[in-house]
Scaffold this motif. Sequence first.
Motif, mmCIF file in Angstrom:
data_model
loop_
_atom_site.group_PDB
_atom_site.id
_atom_site.type_symbol
_atom_site.label_atom_id
_atom_site.label_comp_id
_atom_site.label_asym_id
_atom_site.label_seq_id
_atom_site.Cartn_x
_atom_site.Cartn_y
_atom_site.Cartn_z
ATOM 1 N N ILE A 129 0.845 -1.201 0.000
ATOM 2 C CA ILE A 129 0.000 0.000 0.000
ATOM 3 C C ILE A 129 0.879 1.249 0.000
ATOM 4 C CG2 ILE A 129 -1.701 1.331 1.312
ATOM 5 C CD1 ILE A 129 -2.721 -1.342 2.422
ATOM 6 N N PRO A 130 0.750 2.127 -0.981
ATOM 7 C CA PRO A 130 1.569 3.350 -1.014
ATOM 8 C C PRO A 130 1.133 4.368 0.040
ATOM 9 C CG PRO A 130 0.081 3.286 -2.891
ATOM 10 C CD PRO A 130 -0.085 1.975 -2.191
ATOM 11 N N TYR A 131 2.111 5.116 0.530
ATOM 12 C CA TYR A 131 1.906 6.175 1.523
ATOM 13 C C TYR A 131 2.205 7.495 0.820
ATOM 14 C CZ TYR A 131 2.324 8.522 6.113
ATOM 15 O OH TYR A 131 2.159 9.344 7.205
ATOM 16 N N ILE A 132 1.158 8.259 0.508
ATOM 17 C CA ILE A 132 1.287 9.431 -0.355
ATOM 18 C C ILE A 132 1.125 10.711 0.460
ATOM 19 C CG2 ILE A 132 0.314 10.661 -2.336
ATOM 20 C CD1 ILE A 132 -0.701 7.956 -3.362
ATOM 21 N N GLY A 133 2.133 11.580 0.381
ATOM 22 C CA GLY A 133 2.006 12.908 0.973
ATOM 23 C C GLY A 133 1.866 12.907 2.475
ATOM 24 N N GLY A 134 2.679 12.091 3.170
ATOM 25 C CA GLY A 134 2.710 12.195 4.616
ATOM 26 C C GLY A 134 3.225 13.559 5.037
ATOM 27 N N TYR A 135 2.987 13.909 6.291
ATOM 28 C CA TYR A 135 3.364 15.234 6.774
ATOM 29 C C TYR A 135 4.864 15.463 6.684
ATOM 30 C CZ TYR A 135 3.471 19.374 9.779
ATOM 31 O OH TYR A 135 3.664 20.638 10.270
ATOM 32 N N GLY A 136 5.650 14.407 6.824
ATOM 33 C CA GLY A 136 7.093 14.554 6.698
ATOM 34 C C GLY A 136 7.811 14.629 8.028
ATOM 35 N N ILE A 137 7.268 13.961 9.055
ATOM 36 C CA ILE A 137 7.842 14.057 10.396
ATOM 37 C C ILE A 137 8.686 12.843 10.753
ATOM 38 C CG2 ILE A 137 5.915 12.987 11.625
ATOM 39 C CD1 ILE A 137 7.710 16.194 12.725
#
Length: 416
Positions: A129-137
């Motif tokens: 499952i792809p993880y798209i546009g996480g917050y980046g933390i």
Amino acid sequence: MTGRRLTSLLAYLTTAAAGASLLTGCGVIPGATGGSREPVTVMTWAPDGTRATNMPGMPAMAQAYARWVNAKGGIDGHQLRVLTCNEENSPSGASACARRAVRENVTAVVGSYSQHGRAFMAPLEAAGIPYIGGYGISEDEFTSHLSYPVNGGQASLVAGHGMQLAESCRRVSLVRPDTVAGDRLPELLNSGLQRGQHRTATDIPAVEDAGEYSEQAGQARERAGRDKGCVAAVLGERTQTFFDSFRRLPESDAEVRISSVLGSVGQPLVDRSGGSRSPFEGALVTGWYPDAGDPRWNPMRKVIQQQAFEDTRIDPADAGVQTTWIAYTVFAQVVKAVGTDEINARHVARALDGGVKVDTGGLTPPLRWRYEDMLGATGLARVVNPEVTFQVVRQGRLVAQRPGFVNVGETVRTAP
């Protein structure tokens, strides 16, 4: 006409009408050719109601986006179903959300927040499952082969903040969380400071969920010095608590400027603390995206006004809400690029790996996740957008300190 024939005719008409209703419910666009397209299910998670950083606006923005896009017939004829999950700011909470995403067979996790990358990425990777546009933390967002970040994460903010402070400050104190994620922040800030030939900042670790920070505030002001000193605090939601403690320090003749990064300080916090009379007046802030007043945010603001006007969780100036909007913009363009009646996780990952180019309307540079587009820095290999913006609080509003984006890719790449 006999009673039997009349009954048969009525049964046929009833069945036809029911069938038409079902097709409409599946998201068929009026006038479209071909059969109905399958709905697409995604998940957005974020912490809510915790003692540390909370991001309730991210799932709320995802739900508003779904209402908006479904009112227009869905994404390329696919109705969008959004599941939300409270990540609880804990490894167990992050893992539970990821396992639920796997059980629900979601196509992607979109626009989410979690510090616990190891806890959530492993289940997602096992299920493809792809993880798209996480917050980046979390670091895993920038190393996993199934993560597709839309910004350079906290690393780019802090490295960029060093570059921003190098232009205005002689000495800098950095107050940051005493956590694994916080341990790298001094190196990143110093990498940016040294672009301006500054010496290293004073590192002041602090408990992430403390109720007050008087000791750290006093130490930070003292070490910043009396001449063009700066105190940078990067404590997420607790940044306000730190600056409350800083403001209550005994009077001093030292002229110290405060600063932070978006996500720790933003327009909502400036508004809550007094606007133009806020202690944040004049503060320097580094962000990922254009300032909240930029007209490039107007499409998002229109969706919020139409679909979530009374939802107090959603603030268009919040970095989490903005990241979620951009993440769903990416997802929608990928679904359109796939262009099939049924969309699954494998289709989405393959399209992203294959070089789908996404236009975010100028909120970021054009995004593409091919190998040659990636930064390749240690721990940040998946970064494809190493650009930040320099902002400042003027008359109670966060505005651009300088126009355009600043590329911090080389600064991040050379950080220890």
